[in-house]
Design an enzyme around this catalytic site. Structure first.
Site, PDB file in Angstrom:
ATOM      1  N   ARG A   1       0.841  -1.211   0.000  1.00 34.06           N
ATOM      2  CA  ARG A   1       0.000   0.000   0.000  1.00 34.06           C
ATOM      3  C   ARG A   1       0.870   1.252   0.000  1.00 34.06           C
ATOM      4  O   ARG A   1       0.551   2.237  -0.669  1.00 34.06           O
ATOM      5  CB  ARG A   1      -0.963  -0.022   1.195  1.00 34.06           C
ATOM      6  CG  ARG A   1      -1.995   1.097   1.123  1.00 34.06           C
ATOM      7  CD  ARG A   1      -3.097   0.933   2.144  1.00 34.06           C
ATOM      8  NE  ARG A   1      -2.595   0.970   3.504  1.00 34.06           N
ATOM      9  CZ  ARG A   1      -3.307   0.623   4.572  1.00 34.06           C
ATOM     10  NH1 ARG A   1      -4.555   0.220   4.432  1.00 34.06           N
ATOM     11  NH2 ARG A   1      -2.785   0.684   5.775  1.00 34.06           N
TER      12      ARG A   1
ATOM     13  N   LYS B   1      -2.597   6.679   1.552  1.00 39.56           N
ATOM     14  CA  LYS B   1      -2.478   7.005   2.981  1.00 39.56           C
ATOM     15  C   LYS B   1      -1.560   8.221   3.120  1.00 39.56           C
ATOM     16  O   LYS B   1      -0.376   8.101   3.439  1.00 39.56           O
ATOM     17  CB  LYS B   1      -1.955   5.794   3.755  1.00 39.56           C
ATOM     18  CG  LYS B   1      -2.358   5.839   5.228  1.00 39.56           C
ATOM     19  CD  LYS B   1      -2.292   4.471   5.843  1.00 39.56           C
ATOM     20  CE  LYS B   1      -2.359   4.510   7.356  1.00 39.56           C
ATOM     21  NZ  LYS B   1      -3.624   4.953   7.906  1.00 39.56           N
TER      22      LYS B   1
ATOM     23  N   GLU C   1     -16.344   5.798   4.738  1.00 42.84           N
ATOM     24  CA  GLU C   1     -15.413   5.385   5.794  1.00 42.84           C
ATOM     25  C   GLU C   1     -15.929   5.808   7.160  1.00 42.84           C
ATOM     26  O   GLU C   1     -16.797   6.657   7.286  1.00 42.84           O
ATOM     27  CB  GLU C   1     -14.053   6.043   5.593  1.00 42.84           C
ATOM     28  CG  GLU C   1     -13.401   5.618   4.320  1.00 42.84           C
ATOM     29  CD  GLU C   1     -11.899   5.462   4.460  1.00 42.84           C
ATOM     30  OE1 GLU C   1     -11.447   4.710   5.340  1.00 42.84           O
ATOM     31  OE2 GLU C   1     -11.197   6.091   3.676  1.00 42.84           O
TER      32      GLU C   1
HETATM   33  C1  PLP Z   1      -8.820   6.430   6.591  1.00 44.06           C
HETATM   34  C2  PLP Z   1      -8.556   5.030   6.994  1.00 44.06           C
HETATM   35  N1  PLP Z   1      -9.388   4.062   6.591  1.00 44.06           N
HETATM   36  C3  PLP Z   1      -9.195   2.772   6.927  1.00 44.06           C
HETATM   37  C4  PLP Z   1      -8.126   2.387   7.722  1.00 44.06           C
HETATM   38  C5  PLP Z   1      -7.931   0.956   8.073  1.00 44.06           C
HETATM   39  O1  PLP Z   1      -6.911   0.393   7.306  1.00 44.06           O
HETATM   40  P1  PLP Z   1      -6.067  -0.830   7.830  1.00 44.06           P
HETATM   41  O2  PLP Z   1      -7.004  -1.938   8.124  1.00 44.06           O
HETATM   42  O3  PLP Z   1      -5.150  -1.169   6.698  1.00 44.06           O
HETATM   43  O4  PLP Z   1      -5.350  -0.362   9.037  1.00 44.06           O
HETATM   44  C6  PLP Z   1      -7.244   3.358   8.179  1.00 44.06           C
HETATM   45  C7  PLP Z   1      -6.114   2.989   9.039  1.00 44.06           C
HETATM   46  O5  PLP Z   1      -5.074   2.615   8.545  1.00 44.06           O
HETATM   47  C8  PLP Z   1      -7.448   4.700   7.803  1.00 44.06           C
HETATM   48  O6  PLP Z   1      -6.611   5.661   8.224  1.00 44.06           O
END
Ligand code: PLP
Length: 340
Positions: free
Chosen positions: A81, A184, A220
């Site tokens: 990612r 991210k 989200e």
């Molecule tokens: C905006 C957002 N959505 C979803 C997630 C969840 O992603 P992950 O399961 O890869 O931690 C995160 C955290 O990383 C996030 O910051």
């Protein structure tokens, strides 16, 4: 264990641990990185990460198992990612092997801060990639820092497995329809601070974002992805180019199907159709699985399973996921990386 912390009540706060990893990208390549005790980054005032947001980060965890060993959950997925995010912002990719090796170095060096098995705590690991150097025009940096630091953490949302409530953001989006929502990058989180503050002032855990194009579909849940369980035993989660593809969410889609016999569905989740769901939750590395008690949307407050009790399917998913992460349940192949 030499370090003595209140492991059961850690919360989610920064703690300066003894060691972090640091590597520089210069002259078109990554230089050999290593551990340092210096917790301050040294960068020029004109660094593009400071002005134009050319930066990216990741979040993953190390888990202490019953036998005292330490393991990582799908760090290759975080590496990939970060590579996709780097591509979006014209930053150099950190190779997967370098990423995982650096994570392991940080965990090993700070091993006594990995919370004991059974405390509920984990070591949260934060990789960060930033563009630095003497540039003032809007263009990509020539030089970069890749750093990783860590800290022991407990619950992200205060409830843990107790459901909490969320507020639908009607005035603000965190990302544009084809912007950087799937990457991210810090800018998405800067955009989320104000709606998040407003929600917390009203005693909600965080904000639920709707799709930025039509404001009709759930995207989200703060810094986590949304899932709902239907009466027909479907595990439903939104699919959109502007949400962060959660590694936890994709793991749950797999576990829902292969371990719990649910039907995994990625698709639209209209905010007008919450009645479909018998249970709902937020999922992510920090959030783990946090049950959603109710959602406030305008004047309407929709309660899912219960405002005070976690639903049975959500609990089963939680037990399966955390069982794998802490080494008590057999993991699908390739999900667990031991830190020897
Ligand atoms: C905006 C957002 N959505 C979803 C997630 C969840 O992603 P992950 O399961 O890869 O931690 C995160 C955290 O990383 C996030 O910051």
């Amino acid at each position: 264990m030499a370090v003595n912390l209140d492991w059961e009540n850690l919360g989610f706060s920064y703690m300066k641990l003894p060691y972090r990893y640091l590597a520089y990208y210069r002259n078109g390549q990554w230089e050999k990185g290593g551990l340092t005790e210096d917790a301050t980054l040294h960068l020029g005032e004109s660094s593009p990460c400071l002005h134009y947001g050319q930066q990216a980060f990741e979040g993953l965890k190390a888990y202490r198992t019953k036998d005292g060993s330490v393991q990582l959950f799908r760090p290759d997925q975080n590496a990939e990612r970060l590579q996709r995010t780097a591509d979006r912002l014209l930053m150099p990719q950190v190779p997967t092997e370098m990423f995982i090796d650096a994570v392991k170095q940080v965990v090993r060096a700070n091993e006594e801060y990995v919370p004991p098995y059974g405390s509920g705590g984990t070591l949260y690991i934060r990789p960060l990639l930033i563009g630095i150097g003497d540039i003032i025009g809007v263009k990509p940096a020539d030089e970069y820092i890749f750093t990783i630091f860590a800290m022991p953490v407990g619950n992200y949302f205060k409830g843990g497995l107790t459901p909490t409530n969320f507020l639908v953001s009607e005035d603000f989006d965190r990302a544009a329809p084809y912007g950087t929502g799937a990457a991210k990058v810090g800018g998405n989180y800067a955009a989320s601070l104000l709606p998040g503050k407003k929600a917390k002032e009203k005693d909600f855990s965080d904000v639920i974002y709707l799709d930025p194009a039509t404001h009709t579909k759930i995207e989200e849940v703060g810094a986590a992805n949304f899932f709902g369980i239907t009466k027909d035993n479907e595990f439903v989660t939104p699919l959109s180019p502007s949400i962060l593809p959660s590694i936890t969410k994709y793991s749950l889609l797999y576990l829902a199907e292969h371990r719990l016999g649910l039907k995994p569905v990625e698709g639209d989740v209209p905010i007008s159709e919450l009645d479909r769901f018998t249970e709902a939750g937020a999922c992510g590395t920090a959030a783990v699985i946090s049950p959603i008690g109710g959602i406030q949307y305008g004047d309407h407050f929709h309660v899912f399973y219960s405002e005070s009790e976690v639903g049975p399917v959500t609990r089963k998913l939680y037990d399966e996921l955390t069982g794998i992460q802490f080494g008590d349940v057999e993991a699908p192949e390739g999900w667990i990386y031991k830190v020897d």
